[in-house]
Scaffold this motif. Structure first.
Motif, PDB file in Angstrom:
ATOM      1  N   SER A  29       0.832  -1.211   0.000  1.00 25.70           N
ATOM      2  CA  SER A  29       0.000   0.000   0.000  1.00 25.70           C
ATOM      3  C   SER A  29       0.862   1.254   0.000  1.00 25.70           C
ATOM      4  O   SER A  29       0.555   2.222  -0.707  1.00 25.70           O
ATOM      5  CB  SER A  29      -0.917   0.019   1.220  1.00 25.70           C
ATOM      6  N   ALA A  32       2.341   1.798  -3.447  1.00 25.64           N
ATOM      7  CA  ALA A  32       1.332   2.359  -4.348  1.00 25.64           C
ATOM      8  C   ALA A  32       1.097   3.835  -4.047  1.00 25.64           C
ATOM      9  O   ALA A  32       0.985   4.655  -4.972  1.00 25.64           O
ATOM     10  CB  ALA A  32       0.020   1.581  -4.234  1.00 25.64           C
ATOM     11  N   LEU A  66      -5.685   5.085 -10.324  1.00 25.88           N
ATOM     12  CA  LEU A  66      -5.627   3.659 -10.649  1.00 25.88           C
ATOM     13  C   LEU A  66      -4.471   2.964  -9.951  1.00 25.88           C
ATOM     14  O   LEU A  66      -4.597   1.822  -9.511  1.00 25.88           O
ATOM     15  CB  LEU A  66      -5.513   3.466 -12.165  1.00 25.88           C
ATOM     16  N   ILE A  67      -3.350   3.655  -9.839  1.00 26.09           N
ATOM     17  CA  ILE A  67      -2.212   3.095  -9.105  1.00 26.09           C
ATOM     18  C   ILE A  67      -2.618   2.816  -7.666  1.00 26.09           C
ATOM     19  O   ILE A  67      -2.322   1.746  -7.116  1.00 26.09           O
ATOM     20  CB  ILE A  67      -1.000   4.047  -9.163  1.00 26.09           C
ATOM     21  N   ILE A  69      -5.701   2.366  -6.441  1.00 30.79           N
ATOM     22  CA  ILE A  69      -6.745   1.348  -6.348  1.00 30.79           C
ATOM     23  C   ILE A  69      -6.196  -0.041  -6.648  1.00 30.79           C
ATOM     24  O   ILE A  69      -6.439  -0.994  -5.910  1.00 30.79           O
ATOM     25  CB  ILE A  69      -7.915   1.701  -7.285  1.00 30.79           C
ATOM     26  N   LEU A  70      -5.434  -0.170  -7.729  1.00 26.51           N
ATOM     27  CA  LEU A  70      -4.931  -1.480  -8.131  1.00 26.51           C
ATOM     28  C   LEU A  70      -3.739  -1.940  -7.295  1.00 26.51           C
ATOM     29  O   LEU A  70      -3.621  -3.119  -6.979  1.00 26.51           O
ATOM     30  CB  LEU A  70      -4.542  -1.459  -9.615  1.00 26.51           C
ATOM     31  N   GLY A  71      -2.874  -1.030  -6.949  1.00 24.10           N
ATOM     32  CA  GLY A  71      -1.660  -1.414  -6.251  1.00 24.10           C
ATOM     33  C   GLY A  71      -1.760  -1.441  -4.747  1.00 24.10           C
ATOM     34  O   GLY A  71      -1.030  -2.170  -4.087  1.00 24.10           O
ATOM     35  N   GLY A  73      -4.849  -1.537  -2.824  1.00 28.57           N
ATOM     36  CA  GLY A  73      -6.051  -2.043  -2.191  1.00 28.57           C
ATOM     37  C   GLY A  73      -6.954  -0.946  -1.659  1.00 28.57           C
ATOM     38  O   GLY A  73      -7.842  -1.192  -0.864  1.00 28.57           O
ATOM     39  N   GLN A  75      -9.931   1.744  -1.755  1.00 33.32           N
ATOM     40  CA  GLN A  75     -11.254   1.690  -2.353  1.00 33.32           C
ATOM     41  C   GLN A  75     -11.892   3.064  -2.288  1.00 33.32           C
ATOM     42  O   GLN A  75     -11.650   3.827  -1.358  1.00 33.32           O
ATOM     43  CB  GLN A  75     -12.147   0.699  -1.608  1.00 33.32           C
TER      44      GLN A  75
END
Length: 79
Positions: A29, A32, A66-67, A69-71, A73, A75
């Protein structure tokens, strides 16, 4: 500001073993979050230098989101 935040977190992790453990647990986290912060910082720098169009700034902001959210976790929650 980004460099100061990174130095502060890294210094805290080196000085306090408990904080270092927490940072280790959330490594993905934090990575990211750091990557998204670098994207936003670079976007701001480029905008200052080249006066980017609004669509390019929006694309950079979406990439940073997007980084996260995808990397990481993260939300998007409704409040």
């Amino acid at each position: 500001v980004l460099a100061a935040a990174v130095v502060a977190v890294a210094s805290g992790g080196l000085a306090d073993p408990e904080l270092a453990g927490l940072l280790g647990e959330h490594g993905r986290s934090l990575t990211a979050l750091l990557a998204a912060a670098v994207v936003i910082t670079a976007l701001g720098f480029l905008d200052d230098r080249k006066n980017l169009r609004a669509r390019h700034k929006l694309a950079g902001q979406l990439a940073a989101a997007l980084i996260l959210i995808l990397g990481g976790g993260y939300q998007i929650e409704r409040v």
